[in-house]
Structures are given as structure tokens and as C-alpha cells.
Design an enzyme around this catalytic site. Structure first.
Site, PDB file in Angstrom:
ATOM      1  N   CYS A 147       0.883  -1.047   0.084  1.00 58.92           N
ATOM      2  CA  CYS A 147       0.062  -0.181   0.054  1.00 58.92           C
ATOM      3  C   CYS A 147       0.863   1.370   0.034  1.00 58.92           C
ATOM      4  O   CYS A 147       0.604   2.006  -0.887  1.00 58.92           O
ATOM      5  CB  CYS A 147      -1.142   0.094   1.052  1.00 58.92           C
ATOM      6  SG  CYS A 147      -1.016  -1.507   2.152  1.00 58.92           S
TER       7      CYS A 147
ATOM      8  N   ARG B  16       7.203 -11.038   5.243  1.00 61.79           N
ATOM      9  CA  ARG B  16       6.778 -10.783   6.600  1.00 61.79           C
ATOM     10  C   ARG B  16       7.459 -11.779   7.421  1.00 61.79           C
ATOM     11  O   ARG B  16       7.485 -12.963   7.238  1.00 61.79           O
ATOM     12  CB  ARG B  16       5.203 -10.802   6.697  1.00 61.79           C
ATOM     13  CG  ARG B  16       4.331  -9.989   5.874  1.00 61.79           C
ATOM     14  CD  ARG B  16       2.979 -10.247   6.011  1.00 61.79           C
ATOM     15  NE  ARG B  16       2.207  -9.229   5.098  1.00 61.79           N
ATOM     16  CZ  ARG B  16       0.876  -9.221   4.800  1.00 61.79           C
ATOM     17  NH1 ARG B  16       0.401 -10.265   5.371  1.00 61.79           N
ATOM     18  NH2 ARG B  16       0.403  -8.403   3.832  1.00 61.79           N
TER      19      ARG B  16
ATOM     20  N   GLN C 264       1.640 -10.800  -3.867  1.00 61.34           N
ATOM     21  CA  GLN C 264      -0.058 -10.652  -4.003  1.00 61.34           C
ATOM     22  C   GLN C 264      -0.339 -10.134  -5.179  1.00 61.34           C
ATOM     23  O   GLN C 264       0.521  -9.414  -5.914  1.00 61.34           O
ATOM     24  CB  GLN C 264      -0.152  -9.627  -2.788  1.00 61.34           C
ATOM     25  CG  GLN C 264      -0.212 -10.168  -1.409  1.00 61.34           C
ATOM     26  CD  GLN C 264      -0.697  -8.952  -0.525  1.00 61.34           C
ATOM     27  OE1 GLN C 264      -0.088  -7.827  -0.506  1.00 61.34           O
ATOM     28  NE2 GLN C 264      -1.523  -9.406   0.357  1.00 61.34           N
TER      29      GLN C 264
ATOM     30  N   ASP D 113      -2.172  -7.953  -5.976  1.00 58.81           N
ATOM     31  CA  ASP D 113      -2.659  -6.698  -5.331  1.00 58.81           C
ATOM     32  C   ASP D 113      -3.117  -5.726  -6.225  1.00 58.81           C
ATOM     33  O   ASP D 113      -2.806  -5.430  -7.227  1.00 58.81           O
ATOM     34  CB  ASP D 113      -1.692  -5.882  -4.200  1.00 58.81           C
ATOM     35  CG  ASP D 113      -1.969  -5.476  -3.085  1.00 58.81           C
ATOM     36  OD1 ASP D 113      -3.512  -5.360  -2.839  1.00 58.81           O
ATOM     37  OD2 ASP D 113      -1.198  -5.306  -2.075  1.00 58.81           O
TER      38      ASP D 113
ATOM     39  N   HIS E 107      -4.678  -1.280  -5.511  1.00 62.50           N
ATOM     40  CA  HIS E 107      -5.252  -0.182  -4.882  1.00 62.50           C
ATOM     41  C   HIS E 107      -5.995   0.625  -5.796  1.00 62.50           C
ATOM     42  O   HIS E 107      -5.582   0.929  -6.880  1.00 62.50           O
ATOM     43  CB  HIS E 107      -4.142   0.420  -4.330  1.00 62.50           C
ATOM     44  CG  HIS E 107      -3.346  -0.170  -3.230  1.00 62.50           C
ATOM     45  ND1 HIS E 107      -2.337  -1.153  -3.357  1.00 62.50           N
ATOM     46  CD2 HIS E 107      -3.666  -0.450  -1.815  1.00 62.50           C
ATOM     47  CE1 HIS E 107      -2.117  -1.597  -2.394  1.00 62.50           C
ATOM     48  NE2 HIS E 107      -2.737  -1.367  -1.393  1.00 62.50           N
TER      49      HIS E 107
ATOM     50  N   LYS F 237     -14.956  -4.156   5.410  1.00 63.48           N
ATOM     51  CA  LYS F 237     -14.367  -5.111   4.205  1.00 63.48           C
ATOM     52  C   LYS F 237     -15.057  -6.032   4.079  1.00 63.48           C
ATOM     53  O   LYS F 237     -16.188  -6.408   4.732  1.00 63.48           O
ATOM     54  CB  LYS F 237     -12.919  -5.543   4.638  1.00 63.48           C
ATOM     55  CG  LYS F 237     -13.000  -6.303   6.000  1.00 63.48           C
ATOM     56  CD  LYS F 237     -11.919  -7.197   6.470  1.00 63.48           C
ATOM     57  CE  LYS F 237     -12.077  -8.164   7.727  1.00 63.48           C
ATOM     58  NZ  LYS F 237     -10.807  -8.947   8.011  1.00 63.48           N
TER      59      LYS F 237
ATOM     60  N   HIS G  97      -8.373  -1.190  -0.969  1.00 65.39           N
ATOM     61  CA  HIS G  97      -7.280  -2.394  -1.102  1.00 65.39           C
ATOM     62  C   HIS G  97      -8.120  -3.787  -1.570  1.00 65.39           C
ATOM     63  O   HIS G  97      -9.122  -4.162  -0.794  1.00 65.39           O
ATOM     64  CB  HIS G  97      -6.687  -2.802   0.272  1.00 65.39           C
ATOM     65  CG  HIS G  97      -6.248  -1.987   1.020  1.00 65.39           C
ATOM     66  ND1 HIS G  97      -4.721  -1.481   1.183  1.00 65.39           N
ATOM     67  CD2 HIS G  97      -6.773  -0.659   1.775  1.00 65.39           C
ATOM     68  CE1 HIS G  97      -4.649  -0.412   1.793  1.00 65.39           C
ATOM     69  NE2 HIS G  97      -5.756  -0.055   2.134  1.00 65.39           N
TER      70      HIS G  97
END
Length: 664
Positions: A336, A365, A383, A385, A387, A467, A513
Site C-alpha cells: 500500500c 513478513r 500478492q 494486489d 489499490h 471490508k 485494497h
RNA sequence: GCUGCCGUAGCUCAGUGGUAGAGCACCUCCUUGGUAAGGAGGAGGUCAUGGGUUCAAGUCCCAUCGGCAGCUCCA
């Protein structure tokens, strides 16, 4: 006399003090009842009635009945453990019902092993045969309760701790079956003879109250059903899960390895890399159609950025840090902040919104060593991912589009319709109530417009926004959470993101997200288990294997076929070994290769190829052109079922995992 | 991280204090074959790593590393 509402509209008048069992004695099939609902609450059949009430029996087949059965089975297991070790040597903790069964935690004089389970099971059968009555008793207050548990024979450190946690004046209930008394809310079956079918599954360590600083206990997992078939089904599902375990299949099919040199950082072998790349290409196709822009943000960025984003405060313990020229940098755990920086490059106009920035970001992580698990729990992952920066007015249509996209992807991959869960504002949150009202309304309306049924988890949203989570069922009935769509008001604030509106003033965008596959690593782990390693053609690492009947006589023909397949973009190989055909077929089948192309004298003479599917189906002989046509069709439509069938043209069906399975 | 179990050939695993094993895979040779295992031979090991006990350790003890299972779904 008191008045009772009975099932099916019947009424009765009975004297006070009559038990539910007696009150219901005329109801058909009552002897099979395991408990009863008294004004809606599940209670023991032995409960006596004091006032007017509505009662109905709880019969086997209902969820309530199953819970009572499992709870009582847990008590019987505890009693069996007491007999196994001697009741004075056992400290009992708790024994709750869980999703597929129950467990009970004990502190024992020695370590349990799986070998103890049959003996305990035998004792349980014995207790069942003894048909001991299960009697509820109530201690009037805390002191009374402590005295009761003290007199029960077993060590009772944990039970006493529990009792001290209850309100001092409140009555506390106990259940006694023979020599065994347990603190318990109930309700329970009336006697141990009512037990049905059960199976002890595994032993494990656990902590008192789940706290790793507290006593280590020993846990026995077990399950129980009224129906023997259902028990068998669960045991079968567990076996199937073992067979499909992605760590095992991933090893067999050379998809990935977990290395001691890199714990938690999986190594993708060539076969696995193909699957990764195919999935990414697939998602990229979806993104192009939907006007996403792809970015790649830095893996390592300066500490300050992570302080701005809030990760430093909330997520520091899971981040890796490094030093570059005396300044501290962090390896990104999420994409992000990078996406926010990408958005900030240049002054944004409302006209270009929504700005959809996709990134196949590699995140790192820290996870504790004990939590690592194959591909599904790792320390580095990619990911899919994105945004989405939009105006508040665009929120709803963007959410709707995402719900739509997610459904499309899961359908095409072969999962069933996902279950959706909306999580709303938690107590600890940022942003005004007005913002939350707006966001929750937009999500709710989007869900309604999508015609979706969904559950609500009140208070389970992120601190920065509500979410929607998506849960899919895999091929053996397990539920997995994949996609999550999160609305975020906080990130634009923190990074001071702005765009110019049609009023030529500066405005704050909203960020969504979302990841559809989630982590590619985890997703492929699930896919391996979902497909049992039998990937559809478009994902299969090797799509076709050419098998010359004689490796020297048919070498030219095999080479030509390989060339044509490769030129058509297929991942194909020739088995050049000097094994006999049967052996070559066996090996290619065990590797789950979708199509086996046999070429021998007959095929060379006729200009055809004999085609066999990995499930054993003989597709007859085809000419190269026809074969390529069918293969292209199957690959390019990402078909989940083989399109090449028997010469008689049987209806297509999925490569049944069971049909192709014969693992040595 | 913690508790328990485990770590032997590329893979799957046997080996209960006395000379390191099997099957598959790999290499060579024979066999050139028709829809799930043809035959013979060969090579391959610091028994995870380090320390200890013992005349003697893959085996027993300790530590480290790695793997597996579990670590509230709240009586």
C-alpha cells in the site's frame, strides 16, 4: 398446574415439578430425543418445569443434538482418560465442541502418544456399555462449587480457576456420571449409553487458556456423530486431505521445495514457475480489460515511510529491516505505501478516477517458525494486489465491479460460488461516523445490487475501514478465505493524497485494497489440493508427453510431433527413455500429464497420433491438425474439463481425481 | 517462540550399543517393445550439525539447526 406449548401446536397441563421427559412422553419418537428446547434454550431432558413454557424435543439430525452428543462424548473421553491414568493423577482443563468434533485438554503424569488412543477409545466403549446415568447438580454459589469440585476426586487447579472467574453469587452446574464429575454448563445426554459413533483423532500440545506463558497441556482431538456414515465421511475427508497435501504433491510433481537454507521462503521449481506465470498472465488479462494500470514499487524503502503509513507502529514485529549507508530501511510487508507514492506522482484530476493500480508485489513478513506451513504460511509471497483510488461517489460501483471480478475468477478456476462476509466498524477505529456510515452503506448496497447473500461480522472490520471477505469451498469441502476487499479512509489521510475536483478544489480520494487470489503462494497451495495435482490443461506444467513405442525406430516421428506442439505454444516433451510403452505411460500418468501421445508403426503409417488421457481414457487416433485444434480450444478457453474424448464422443467430464490416482 | 514427535542415499523408508540397508530414481549394458512397472550390472552415505557417555554410538544423553502436529472455535 402449569401450561405447556408442545410441538405441532399441542398443549398440555401438567403439575409443577414434572420433568421435560415426562411432559413430552406422548410425543412420537421421544425415546430418541437427546435434549429439549425450553423456551428456545437447549436443556437436559431431566430439567423440571416450574412455570408455563414452550418445549420441544431436540432430535438427532439437528445441529443442537450434535453439539450435545459431542459434548457428552467429550465428558466420556475425559472419564476414560481418568480411568486410563487413575483419576487422582489427572488434571482436567476444558473440553469444548469445535467445528468437526471436540477436544479435551488434560494435564497428565506423562506425555500422551497416538498409541494411547485405542486404549482410551476402548474405555469409552466400556463406559458406553455401562450406560451410566448423567446427573446434573447445581452448587448454590462459588464456595459451594469449589467444595463440589474439590470432592470430585481429580486434581482441580484449572476448574477452581474457572469457578473463581464466575460471579461469586451465581449458581454453578456440575454433571456427574459414575465416578466422574465435571464442571459444565451442559446440557448433556441422559446417560452414557446414548453415545453414538465416535473416533479419537489426534493428540497435540496446547496451553491453558491458549496462553503460551501458562501451563502446557495435552489435548486429544476427537469427533462424534449420530450417523456412522457421517463419521466415515469425515474420516475419509481427512484421509483425502492427507493424500492431497500440497507439500507432498508439490514434491511429487516438482512444483516447489521448502529448503532448510530458506525456511519460510519457498523455492519454485520450473514446473511451479509455469503455474505462477500462468496465473499472473490470467489475472493480467482480467486487469487489462478493466482498465487497471500495473506498477512495480520498491521492495526496500526508508523507515520514515513506514512510520507515515502506520506500519511501523502496528506491524513492526513482522517486518524485516536493513541498513543502507547508516540509514535504516524496511523490506515491504505490504504494497500500500508504494501504491500511495505512485498515486502521488503528479497532480490528479477527478477526471482520471478511479485510478486502479495493480501490483504483483513481493512482500516479506516475519512469521514465527512454528507457524510456517508449506506454501500456505510463508515469509515471502507475491500478492495479486491492487489499490483503487476513487472519489467517494465511485466507491459503490467499484466495489460492485470487484465482487463481479472475484466471482468470475473463482468460477473460471473451478471453485463454487464464494460465501461473502461483510465486516463492519470496530470499536477501535479511525475516521468519522459519517465516513463509516457512508462506506458501510455503499458496501451493503453493492452487495444488494450484486444479488449476493452474505453474512455480517459486526465490529470485525479493519480499524481504517469496512471490508468484504470471500470464502470458497474446495473440492473436498473445506472452506478457505481468499479475496478480501477493504475500504480505507486512513491511508489517503496519512499520505495526504489529493485530487482536483470539478469545483477546482482539492479533495481526498478513498482507497480500496483488494487481492483476488490473495497470495500466489497460498493460492497455488490450495489449487494443488483442490485439483489434487490434476491441473487443467492451461495450468499443467507439462501439457502433453509424446511417447514413441520404440525410442529409436519412431524417433523422427516423435521429434516432428514435438516440434509442431511446441510451435503451437504447448509445453510438451518426448519420453526418450528406452522403457517399454507401459512404463512410459505409467510415469507420465503419475506426473498427471494431461495428454499422452503415442506414436508407433501404425501411427507413422497412417499419419495419426494415438491419444490417451491421464485418467486412462483412450481418445483413439487423430491427425495432428485435429489434435492441435482440440488442444488449443481446451487451453485457450481455460477449460476445466478435457475436450478430447473417446472416439464415440462420450460427454466430457472432469478428470476425476480418483480415476487417475494410483499413487505408489 | 513454546510443547511433543521426527531428521539414515536424489525420493519413500527399514535398521533397539558391535562391519551402513531396501524399493524407486540415476548411470552402463542387454532387450526395440502397443496403453500403468522387461532384465542384468554399477555408482551413490561425515546416518542434520556440534558436544558428551561408552572398549564400541545411526542407535543413549545434551545443545543447535531444520521438518511435522498443536498452541481457546472460551465450563
Amino acid at each position: 398446574m402449569i401450561k405447556l406449548q408442545l410441538p405441532e401446536g399441542a398443549e398440555a397441563e401438567v403439575p409443577e415439578g414434572v420433568s421435560i421427559r415426562e411432559a413430552l412422553s406422548d410425543v412420537k419418537g421421544i425415546r430418541k430425543a437427546v435434549a429439549a428446547r425450553l423456551n428456545g434454550t437447549v436443556v437436559d431432558l431431566s430439567t423440571t418445569l416450574a412455570t408455563d413454557a414452550t418445549i420441544e424435543p431436540v432430535m438427532p439430525g439437528s445441529d443442537d443434538a450434535l453439539e450435545v452428543l459431542r459434548h457428552t462424548t467429550a465428558h466420556v473421553m475425559a472419564q476414560a482418560v481418568a480411568r486410563h491414568f487413575g483419576i487422582e493423577n489427572v488434571e482436567f482443563a476444558i473440553g469444548p465442541v469445535i467445528k468437526d468434533g471436540f477436544y479435551y485438554d488434560f494435564d497428565l503424569p506423562r506425555t500422551l502418544t497416538e498409541d494411547d488412543l485405542p486404549a482410551i477409545e476402548k474405555l469409552m466403549e466400556q463406559i458406553k456399555r455401562e450406560n451410566i446415568e448423567i446427573v446434573r447438580s447445581v452448587a448454590t454459589d462459588r464456595d459451594d462449587a469449589l467444595a463440589t469440585i474439590h470432592g470430585a476426586g481429580a486434581k482441580s487447579k484449572f476448574k477452581q480457576e474457572l469457578i473463581r472467574g464466575f460471579p461469586a453469587e451465581e449458581p454453578v452446574s456440575f454433571y456427574t456420571q459414575g465416578e466422574f464429575t465435571d464442571l459444565c454448563r451442559g446440557p448433556h445426554l441422559p446417560a452414557t449409553g446414548k453415545l453414538a459413533f465416535f473416533k479419537l483423532l489426534s493428540v497435540a500440545g496446547a496451553y491453558w487458556r491458549g496462553d503460551e506463558k501458562r501451563e502446557q497441556l495435552q489435548r486429544i482431538y476427537a469427533t462424534a456423530f449420530f450417523d456412522k456414515k457421517e463419521l466415515k465421511q469425515l474420516l475419509h475427508q481427512r484421509e483425502e486431505a492427507l493424500k492431497r497435501d500440497h507439500r507432498k504433491v508439490g514434491q511429487q510433481l516438482d512444483i516447489f521445495r521448502s529448503l532448510p537454507e530458506a525456511p519460510g521462503f519457498p523455492l519454485w521449481l520450473p514446473n511451479g514457475t509455469i503455474i505462477v506465470n500462468q496465473l499472473l498472465a490470467y489475472i493480467r488479462e482480467k486487469l487489462e480489460v478493466r482498465a487497471y494500470q500495473e506498477i512495480r514499487t520498491p521492495h526496500i524503502m526508508i523507515d520514515d515511510l513506514w512510520k507515515t503509513s502506520g506500519h511501523y507502529d502496528h506491524y513492526k514485529d513482522n517486518m524485516y529491516f536493513t541498513e543502507i549507508e547508516d540509514r535504516s530501511f524496511a523490506v515491504k510487508p505490504m504494497n500500500c505505501p508504494g501504491a500511495a507514492l505512485a498515486y502521488k506522482q503528479g497532480l490528479r484530476s477527478y477526471r482520471e478516477h478511479p485510478v486502479r493500480l495493480g501490483e504483483f508485489g513481493l512482500c516479506h513478513r516475519f512469521e514465527r517458525s512454528g507457524t510456517l506451513h508449506g506454501l500456505t504460511r510463508v515469509r515471502s509471497f507475491v500478492q495479486d494486489d491492487a489499490h483503487i483510488f476513487c472519489t467517494p461517489a465511485q466507491l459503490q460501483s467499484e466495489i460492485l465491479a470487484l465482487i463481479d471480478l472475484t466471482h468470475e475468477v473463482y468460477r473460471e478456476i473451478g471453485f463454487g460460488v464464494p460465501k461473502m462476509v461483510l465486516s463492519t466498524r470496530p470499536d477501535d477505529r479511525t475516521g468519522s461516523d459519517e465516513m463509516w456510515d457512508n462506506a458501510e452503506n455503499q458496501l451493503t448496497e453493492a452487495l444488494a445490487k450484486a444479488g449476493a447473500t452474505y453474512d455480517i461480522n459486526p465490529g470485525d472490520g479493519a480499524f481504517y475501514g469496512p471490508k468484504i471477505d470471500f470464502l470458497v469451498l474446495d473440492a473436498i469441502g473445506r472452506e478457505h478465505q481468499l479475496c478480501t476487499i477493504q475500504v480505507d479512509f486512513s491511508l489517503p489521510e496519512k499520505f495526504d493524497l489529493e485530487y482536483v475536483g470539478n469545483d477546482s478544489a482539492r479533495h481526498r480520494p478513498v482507497v480500496i485494497h483488494r487481492a483476488i487470489l490473495g497470495s500466489i503462494e497460498r493460492f497455488i497451495g490450495l489449487l494443488i489440493e483442490h485439483y489434487a495435482g490434476i491441473f487443467p490443461l492451461w495450468l499443467a506444467p507439462t501439457q502433453a508427453m509424446v511417447l514413441p513405442v520404440s525410442e529409436d525406430r519412431h524417433a523422427d516421428a516423435a521429434g516432428n510431433i514435438l516440434q509442431e506442439l511446441r510451435q503451437a505454444g504447448f509445453r510438451a516433451h518426448v519420453d526418450w527413455s528406452n522403457n517399454k510403452l507401459g512404463k512410459k505411460i505409467r510415469e507420465a500418468t503419475l506426473k498427471k500429464t494431461p495428454y499422452l501421445l503415442v506414436v508407433g508403426d501404425r501411427e507413422v503409417d497412417n499419419g495419426t497420433i494415438a491419444v490417451r488421457r491421464r485418467d486412462g481414457t483412450d481418445c483413439g487416433s487423430l491427425e495432428m491438425g485435429a489434435l492441435l485444434h482440440m488442444l488449443r480450444e481446451e487451453r485457450d478457453t481455460r477449460s476445466l474439463v478435457p475436450l478430447l474424448n473417446t472416439p464415440r464422443g462420450d460427454t466430457p467430464q472432469a478428470d476425476a481425481p480418483s480415476a487417475a490416482e494410483e499413487d505408489a
